[in-house]
Design an enzyme around this catalytic site. Structure first.
Site, mmCIF file in Angstrom:
data_model
loop_
_atom_site.group_PDB
_atom_site.id
_atom_site.type_symbol
_atom_site.label_atom_id
_atom_site.label_comp_id
_atom_site.label_asym_id
_atom_site.label_seq_id
_atom_site.Cartn_x
_atom_site.Cartn_y
_atom_site.Cartn_z
ATOM 1 N N SER A 64 -43.456 18.986 -11.536
ATOM 2 C CA SER A 64 -43.339 17.599 -11.084
ATOM 3 C C SER A 64 -42.140 17.357 -10.161
ATOM 4 O O SER A 64 -42.075 17.920 -9.079
ATOM 5 C CB SER A 64 -43.288 16.690 -12.308
ATOM 6 O OG SER A 64 -43.368 15.347 -11.940
ATOM 7 N N ASP A 280 -47.819 12.060 -9.397
ATOM 8 C CA ASP A 280 -48.242 11.179 -10.487
ATOM 9 C C ASP A 280 -47.292 9.988 -10.676
ATOM 10 O O ASP A 280 -47.452 9.207 -11.598
ATOM 11 C CB ASP A 280 -48.460 11.942 -11.806
ATOM 12 C CG ASP A 280 -47.184 12.550 -12.386
ATOM 13 O OD1 ASP A 280 -46.119 12.443 -11.736
ATOM 14 O OD2 ASP A 280 -47.258 13.147 -13.472
ATOM 15 N N GLU A 370 -44.005 3.013 -16.386
ATOM 16 C CA GLU A 370 -42.598 3.253 -16.656
ATOM 17 C C GLU A 370 -41.850 2.801 -15.408
ATOM 18 O O GLU A 370 -42.401 2.800 -14.307
ATOM 19 C CB GLU A 370 -42.347 4.740 -16.914
ATOM 20 C CG GLU A 370 -42.962 5.215 -18.221
ATOM 21 C CD GLU A 370 -42.574 6.650 -18.552
ATOM 22 O OE1 GLU A 370 -41.817 6.834 -19.512
ATOM 23 O OE2 GLU A 370 -43.025 7.572 -17.869
ATOM 24 N N GLY A 500 -35.510 14.387 -24.239
ATOM 25 C CA GLY A 500 -36.548 15.180 -24.910
ATOM 26 C C GLY A 500 -36.467 16.649 -24.565
ATOM 27 O O GLY A 500 -37.134 17.482 -25.180
#
Length: 541
Positions: A64, A280, A370, A500
């Site tokens: 990404s 994305d 988001e 994360g």
């Protein structure tokens, strides 16, 4: 399962000693040279998952918005959604298993997940434009073949395109044709139908400059360009021919740095947007006549879409339940505008697309974005059926027209996952239909000044949160300290959450002025450093 073949192929994709990785929201991500064994094993896992659910599974090789030297891999479940959480565990176990344990781990997964190895398996593969992606996707194929799976390699595609293909395949074409042409045709047809009723004044409104992060988005947009003819005049920048992927450009760079990307020449009041490396995410922006940069992020995109949807839903006069789903990172003023001005219910969930997607599924129409620009709109099966029925049967012209627009929106939106191409076409259609300029869109509400920081800690697990990550439960005393700091500033709030993927704690603060937001963020970062085991030197203002 042929143990000999497994041993032989596994030896071709050896696991580096001592390397341990975890499957997170973004799958696995790390330096490309450390991934070969992981992608081979994800090929194995995709076959097991496919046999378990008797459906086609997707594997995407991408990292990404990470630097070009990194890469990653993630699996796509049958309806184009993210891998089921219980299988994230299996992915981590399989990736970290020592060579000699590999067969044992596969057998354990088969037992736990009731996998019948005699069933057929089918896997779709896609990859981004990183130099390492082609070789890694070859390793995926090795893994699929060892366990006797069938595969279709789509080669270079955006992440959302692969999600789309998987969904089309498993709905027997109900969602669309599982080809790139099918994707381009479905989206462009819906876009053209939608903007038929628009009153764009003059050609200047139809121009859009797009920064493609030197990634896959540039290739796929170029392929798609002929499909929407003169209706939208797109100009592609950072197309990957000259510079490195994501370097000083792309949606993540623009959102974090709050400035325009390199390689794109902005004139005052021109509408511009940026995709991220695998297309994305999307953010919009422009420069005003005084030369000031204005960012239009995921919160404002969700607001624009919500305004349009709410108007259409009111016109069809059917009691559809609509809601917007946000995370704690959403700007406080966007939440206020949605709840108080638009009167749309807003729900806050933990960070991570899977949490937003899951919550949005509870409504007839669920909008989620988001702040970073990743998002989409979900329509329940019942809502979609009702809307398509109204298009066919409704006698009242206004109701039928509104239903027709909603139907085109359903076809234009990639409901499997956030999709920069699909979101861009939707935004462009709404701006055209409402005859809004980028400045008018931006002026819906003013963002509260905010600041994002991160603090390195010895172990991110010392921080535990509650209330959709808006409050810290541990370490003791941290939340009380944050509460006291927040009280010092007007319109302020702050929260902390563990990353994360790495041993850092992320800090978000907002307040009435940029100066105050910066000061609050810094004071909170000091509190984290002292109470949560900060590493290195204390944060500097």
């Amino acid at each position: 399962m042929d143990p000999e073949a497994l041993r032989k192929f596994s030896a071709l994709h050896p696991k580096p000693a001592g390397l341990s990785l975890q499957y997170g929201t973004a799958g696995f991500r790390t330096r490309a040279e450390r991934l070969d064994h992981v992608v081979f094993r994800m090929g194995l896992l995709a076959v097991l998952r496919s046999k378990a659910v008797a459906a086609t599974i997707g594997i995407m090789v991408t990292a990404s918005h990470n630097p070009e030297e990194d890469n990653g891999v993630k699996l796509v479940d049958p309806l184009g959604e993210m891998l089921h959480p219980s299988w994230e565990e299996y992915a981590t176990q399989l990736a970290n298993a020592e060579e000699q344990e590999l067969q044992k781990v596969i057998t354990e997964i088969c037992q736990k997940a009731a996998v019948n190895l005699h069933k057929d398996a089918s896997v779709f593969i896609g990859r981004d434009t990183r130099p390492s992606s082609e070789k890694l996707s070859q390793s995926v194929i090795d893994g699929i073949q060892v366990l006797g799976g069938q595969y279709h390699d789509y080669g270079l595609v955006t992440t959302p395109q692969l999600h789309y293909m998987v969904c089309c395949q498993n709905t027997q074409g109900q969602y669309g044709k599982a080809t790139l042409e099918g994707y381009y045709e479905k989206l462009s047809k819906a876009f053209m139908e939608l903007i038929k009723q628009s009153h764009w004044s003059g050609e200047s409104q139809r121009h859009l400059k797009i920064d493609c992060a030197n990634g896959i988005g540039a290739l796929k947009l170029s392929e798609m360009k002929p499909y929407f003819a003169q209706e939208l005049l797109i100009h592609i920048y950072n197309d990957g021919t000259k510079e490195k992927l994501n370097h000083l450009c792309g949606a993540d760079f623009v959102k974090v740095q709050q400035k325009p990307p390199g390689g794109l020449d902005m004139k005052p009041n021109e509408r511009c947007c940026s995709f991220d490396g695998d297309a994305d995410r999307i953010v919009y922006y422009y420069k005003d006549t005084a030369g000031h940069f204005h960012l239009i992020d995921g919160d404002k995109i969700a607001t624009l879409i919500s305004i349009f949807l709410k108007e259409l839903l009111a016109k069809v006069k059917h009691s559809f339940k609509m809601a917007v789903v946000q995370t704690a990172y959403a700007n406080g003023n966007s939440t206020r505008y949605l709840q108080e001005t638009l009167k749309v219910p807003v729900h806050c969930v933990k960070t991570g697309v899977k949490h937003l997607h899951h919550k949005a599924q509870e409504f007839d129409v669920g909008v989620y974005f988001e702040a970073n620009g990743h998002g989409t709109v979900l329509f329940s099966k019942a809502a979609e059926t009702k809307i398509r029925q109204l298009v066919k049967e409704e006698k009242d012209d206004e109701k039928r027209e509104a239903a027709k627009m909603l139907e085109n929106m359903i076809d234009l939106i990639n409901q499997t996952v956030g999709d920069a191409v699909s979101d861009m076409l939707l935004i462009e259609a709404i701006l055209a239909l409402k005859a809004l300029t980028v400045q008018q869109w931006d002026a819906l509400y003013a963002d509260l000044p905010n600041r994002l920081l991160k603090v390195q800690v010895a172990d991110r697990r010392v921080i535990d949160t509650t209330d959709a990550e808006r409050r810290a439960l541990t370490p003791p005393g941290l939340q009380e300290k944050i509460d006291a700091l927040v009280k010092k500033y007007k319109l302020s709030r702050a929260f902390v959450r563990p990353s994360g993927t790495e041993d850092v704690v992320r800090i978000y603060a907002e307040a009435d002025t940029q100066e105050n937001a910066d000061a609050l963020a810094h004071e909170v970062s000091l509190a984290v450093f002292h109470l949560a085991g900060g590493k290195g030197a204390p944060p500097q203002p």
